[in-house]
Design a protein around this motif. Structure first.
Motif, short mmCIF file in Angstrom:
data_model
loop_
_atom_site.label_atom_id
_atom_site.label_comp_id
_atom_site.label_asym_id
_atom_site.label_seq_id
_atom_site.Cartn_x
_atom_site.Cartn_y
_atom_site.Cartn_z
N TYR A 244 13.16 30.39 15.97
CA TYR A 244 12.14 29.98 15.02
C TYR A 244 10.75 30.48 15.41
O TYR A 244 9.77 29.75 15.37
CB TYR A 244 12.12 28.46 14.88
CG TYR A 244 13.38 27.88 14.29
CD1 TYR A 244 13.97 28.43 13.14
CD2 TYR A 244 13.99 26.78 14.87
CE1 TYR A 244 15.13 27.90 12.61
CE2 TYR A 244 15.16 26.24 14.33
CZ TYR A 244 15.72 26.80 13.19
OH TYR A 244 16.87 26.28 12.66
N ARG A 323 11.05 28.79 9.49
CA ARG A 323 12.19 27.88 9.64
C ARG A 323 13.02 27.98 8.36
O ARG A 323 12.74 28.83 7.51
CB ARG A 323 11.71 26.44 9.88
CG ARG A 323 10.94 26.27 11.19
CD ARG A 323 10.56 24.82 11.41
NE ARG A 323 11.71 23.97 11.63
CZ ARG A 323 12.25 23.72 12.83
NH1 ARG A 323 11.75 24.29 13.91
NH2 ARG A 323 13.28 22.92 12.94
N THR A 324 14.04 27.13 8.23
CA THR A 324 14.82 27.16 7.00
C THR A 324 14.02 26.52 5.87
O THR A 324 13.16 25.66 6.09
CB THR A 324 16.16 26.42 7.18
OG1 THR A 324 15.91 25.04 7.33
CG2 THR A 324 16.92 26.96 8.38
N THR A 325 14.33 26.92 4.67
CA THR A 325 13.58 26.46 3.50
C THR A 325 13.62 24.94 3.34
O THR A 325 12.70 24.35 2.77
CB THR A 325 14.12 27.14 2.23
OG1 THR A 325 13.28 26.85 1.11
CG2 THR A 325 15.54 26.68 1.92
N TRP A 326 14.68 24.30 3.85
CA TRP A 326 14.86 22.86 3.65
C TRP A 326 13.83 22.03 4.39
O TRP A 326 13.63 20.86 4.06
CB TRP A 326 16.28 22.47 4.06
CG TRP A 326 17.28 23.46 3.56
CD1 TRP A 326 18.00 24.34 4.31
CD2 TRP A 326 17.60 23.73 2.19
NE1 TRP A 326 18.76 25.14 3.49
CE2 TRP A 326 18.54 24.80 2.19
CE3 TRP A 326 17.19 23.20 0.97
CZ2 TRP A 326 19.07 25.32 1.02
CZ3 TRP A 326 17.72 23.72 -0.20
CH2 TRP A 326 18.64 24.76 -0.16
N GLU A 357 15.88 31.19 6.24
CA GLU A 357 16.92 30.86 5.28
C GLU A 357 16.27 30.41 3.99
O GLU A 357 15.44 29.50 4.00
CB GLU A 357 17.83 29.75 5.81
CG GLU A 357 18.89 29.32 4.79
CD GLU A 357 19.83 28.25 5.34
OE1 GLU A 357 20.28 28.42 6.49
OE2 GLU A 357 20.10 27.27 4.63
N ALA A 367 14.38 35.36 2.37
CA ALA A 367 14.91 35.26 3.73
C ALA A 367 14.70 36.56 4.50
O ALA A 367 14.96 37.66 3.99
CB ALA A 367 16.39 34.91 3.69
N SER A 462 22.89 24.70 8.74
CA SER A 462 22.66 24.94 7.32
C SER A 462 23.49 26.17 6.95
O SER A 462 24.45 26.50 7.66
CB SER A 462 21.16 25.14 7.05
OG SER A 462 20.64 26.16 7.88
N THR A 464 22.92 29.42 7.18
CA THR A 464 22.83 30.59 8.04
C THR A 464 22.94 30.22 9.51
O THR A 464 22.90 29.04 9.89
CB THR A 464 21.50 31.31 7.81
OG1 THR A 464 20.42 30.42 8.16
CG2 THR A 464 21.35 31.71 6.34
N GLN A 489 21.24 35.85 1.04
CA GLN A 489 20.06 35.52 1.83
C GLN A 489 19.21 36.76 2.12
O GLN A 489 18.11 36.90 1.62
CB GLN A 489 20.48 34.86 3.15
CG GLN A 489 21.09 33.48 2.99
CD GLN A 489 20.06 32.42 2.66
OE1 GLN A 489 18.86 32.60 2.83
NE2 GLN A 489 20.53 31.29 2.16
#
Length: 615
Positions: A244, A323-326, A357, A367, A462, A464, A489
């Motif tokens: 990250y 980081r991931t979109t979530w 992600e 992504a 998640s 990815t 992605q």
């Protein structure tokens, strides 16, 4: 074409020429009889008028269509000076080069809910609204800007001539064959250092369980790994990089981007140096929503107040959120909800957010690859590594490095582990928390991948997982079990035809006890060789090169991402000039748009529709 610093920029032609002509006429008409004071007074008034006109045009996004570009070159900075280097003009209040780190989330003890994207899972029950309406993109001076973060009004601008658009100079530059940066200039938005570099200076506060200052070294690459580690790596260019760190890596590269400009009217895109990934990671655990959203709301207030924003309502702006979109799509305003609401803010929906992600159901993120351990300094370093992995002996048909997910009914990892254990041609590396973790060292899992023909890549916490890029770096052909892990992605960095570089076995087939070994044995040696060669050829596009060096004959992950953003903005601008406006897209199908071929419609049936069903 020579590029100039601000101090070298000549007087703008569009204004300087008029001044000279007017002054010449005044001298001839007066015949020298008006007196020195009158002439001086006339010059003062005229100068003030021109100044007001320039300021007005700049605020409207229309500054100097004939003005020379003010391009800033940033010289490489020695890595040991990241925390002490004084800001140069391009740093714009927070743009000095810093290393930094947004740490990984621990697997145990986390309050993070499972993200809504397993196979067959319905997407979040949000209304399928289209935020990207067809905008007029009129100059800000027309007063069409709304109060929703810069979203333009619905009036048509197709009647405006091309030169009347605030981005006319940028489009014209794209056709300038004498300017090697024509159409590729990037303007760096001004932000105070608390939005970026101050976070890195306070690296000890970036993660609640670990002091991450070790990983803020070397511009976000982390500590250097030397000595080749028993032949697994090369002697130089290898780092223990966390997954990250994109915010810092991208920022360090952008500081040295060869086509930076301090003239926003010339820019093909605007980079906002907000370390969104680092910021949200500081407050994911143990903080209320007010704290988690505070900096997101503040940065929106700043960027939407700038004249650069008004040119396109932010649709030419981009930033990294590593980081991931979530982590940025909280579904409710209660403190129990996960993450911040950054990506739900109207202004951010107009921008492009670079994440590791992206969401299959939203349009405002894209992504880019997780950082791997390899950060080459030259083309030669890449060639040497490609030759190495091309020649390796691979005694294992397939391998898996990872841990089971006993708490997840949807995970197929237990099935993969069972099949690998039962096979004489599979090598298993089980990961675990604590000192018994065999996956903690990059050398350990890279050695495994280098000895394997195929590497199993199920979903991670998640969709990815970083391991997919580690495997490709080792020349191992990835085997994916869900299209959300890579195919929908990294569409900028990986081929559209996934069969060129990977194997796809559906999760449902695995649950029905389909033999992975049998599936892989069916692939002919010639096909395996072609796929491996494609994987090896993709290595430059999925690694982040050294910021103080550059690759001459290839593009790395940073180059690919910047080019894609510039192309995206340029296409939008040309559509606006041609009167077509912005294409309206349905967010519920955002995963499908990059997969469409000529003649296909987004509503056409696709084999993966059930996997991304929108609730």
């Amino acid at each position: 074409m020579k590029r100039h610093n601000t101090a070298e920029v000549p007087v703008p032609v569009s204004y300087g020429g008029k001044v000279e002509k007017t002054m010449g006429g005044a001298k001839q008409g007066r015949g020298g009889g008006g007196g020195c004071c009158s002439r001086l007074w006339f010059m003062v008034v005229l100068s003030a008028t021109v100044t007001l006109l320039v300021r007005h045009c700049y605020d409207s996004g229309l500054i100097g269509h004939g003005a020379a570009a003010g391009v800033v070159r940033i010289e490489p900075v020695h890595r040991g000076l990241y925390h002490t280097r004084k800001a140069s003009p391009v740093d714009r209040g927070g743009g000095t080069s810093f290393s930094g780190h947004s740490p990984s989330r621990p697997d145990a003890g986390s309050a993070k809910p499972e993200p809504p994207h397993d196979s067959g899972v319905k997407a979040p029950s949000e209304p399928a609204t289209v935020e990207h309406t067809k905008p007029p993109f009129e100059p800000a001076s027309t007063g069409t800007e709304s109060d929703d973060g810069g979203k333009p009004s619905s009036a048509s601008s197709s009647s405006l001539p091309a030169a009347a658009h605030p981005f006319a100079r940028a489009l014209a530059a794209a056709g300038d064959k004498g300017d090697r940066c024509g159409g590729r200039y990037v303007y760096v938005q001004e932000l105070p250092p608390r939005f970026n570099t101050d976070m890195v200076k306070n690296c000890a506060t970036l993660f609640p369980w670990t002091d991450m200052c070790t990983f803020t070294a070397n511009g976000g690459f982390g500590p250097q790994m030397s000595g080749g580690d028993g032949g697994v790596f090369q002697e130089t260019g290898w780092y223990n990089s966390d997954q990250y760190t994109v915010d810092i890596i991208f920022h360090d590269r952008m500081r040295r981007y060869e086509c930076l400009t301090d003239d926003p009217s010339l820019a093909a895109a605007v980079y906002v140096p907000f370390f969104a990934g680092l910021e949200v990671a500081r407050h994911l655990w143990g903080f209320n929503v007010t704290t988690r959203d505070a900096m997101a709301l503040e940065v929106v207030d700043i960027i939407t107040s700038r004249p650069e924003w008004r040119a396109m309502g932010g649709r030419d702006h981009f930033f990294t959120a590593g980081r991931t979109t979530w982590d940025f799509r909280r579904l409710n305003d209660g403190d129990a909800g996960w993450g911040s609401k950054l990506f739900s803010l109207p202004a951010i929906k107009n921008m492009t957010a670079l994440v590791v992600e992206a969401s299959p159901w939203h349009l405002n993120d894209a992504a880019i690859p997780f950082p791997t351990a390899f950060h080459p300094a030259s083309d030669e370093a890449v060639f040497v590594w490609q030759d190495k992995v091309r020649r390796l002996e691979r005694p294992w048909l397939f391998s898996f490095a990872g841990a089971a997910r006993p708490g997840s009914a949807k995970s197929i990892r237990s099935e993969l582990i069972a099949q690998c254990r039962a096979s004489s041609v599979c090598s298993l590396m089980e990961c675990a928390d604590g000192p018994s973790n065999k996956c903690g060292s990059p050398a350990s899992y890279m050695r495994l991948f280098q000895s394997s023909t195929f590497c199993l890549q199920p979903q991670g916490d998640s969709y990815t997982r970083k391991s997919a890029f580690d495997a490709m770096l080792a020349g191992c052909i990835p085997v994916f079990f869900h299209p959300g892990t890579a195919y929908v992605q990294y569409t900028w960095h990986l081929p559209r035809n996934h069969a060129d570089y990977s194997v796809y076995i559906s999760e449902d087939d695995v649950r029905r006890n389909a033999s992975i070994e049998e599936r892989l044995r069916r692939i002919s040696p010639a096909a395996v060789e072609r796929m491996r060669e494609t994987v090896i050829s993709l290595i430059p596009a999925v690694v982040y090169a050294q910021p103080s060096s550059r690759l001459d004959t290839m593009k790395d992950a940073f180059d690919v991402a910047v080019d894609a953003i510039v192309d995206k903005v340029t296409r939008l601008r040309r559509d606006i000039v041609d009167g077509r406006g912005e294409e309206e897209k349905l967010e519920m199908y955002s995963w499908k748009y990059p997969l469409l071929r000529e003649g296909q419609k987004v509503e056409d049936p696709h084999e993966w529709d059930p996997l991304f069903a929108f609730g």
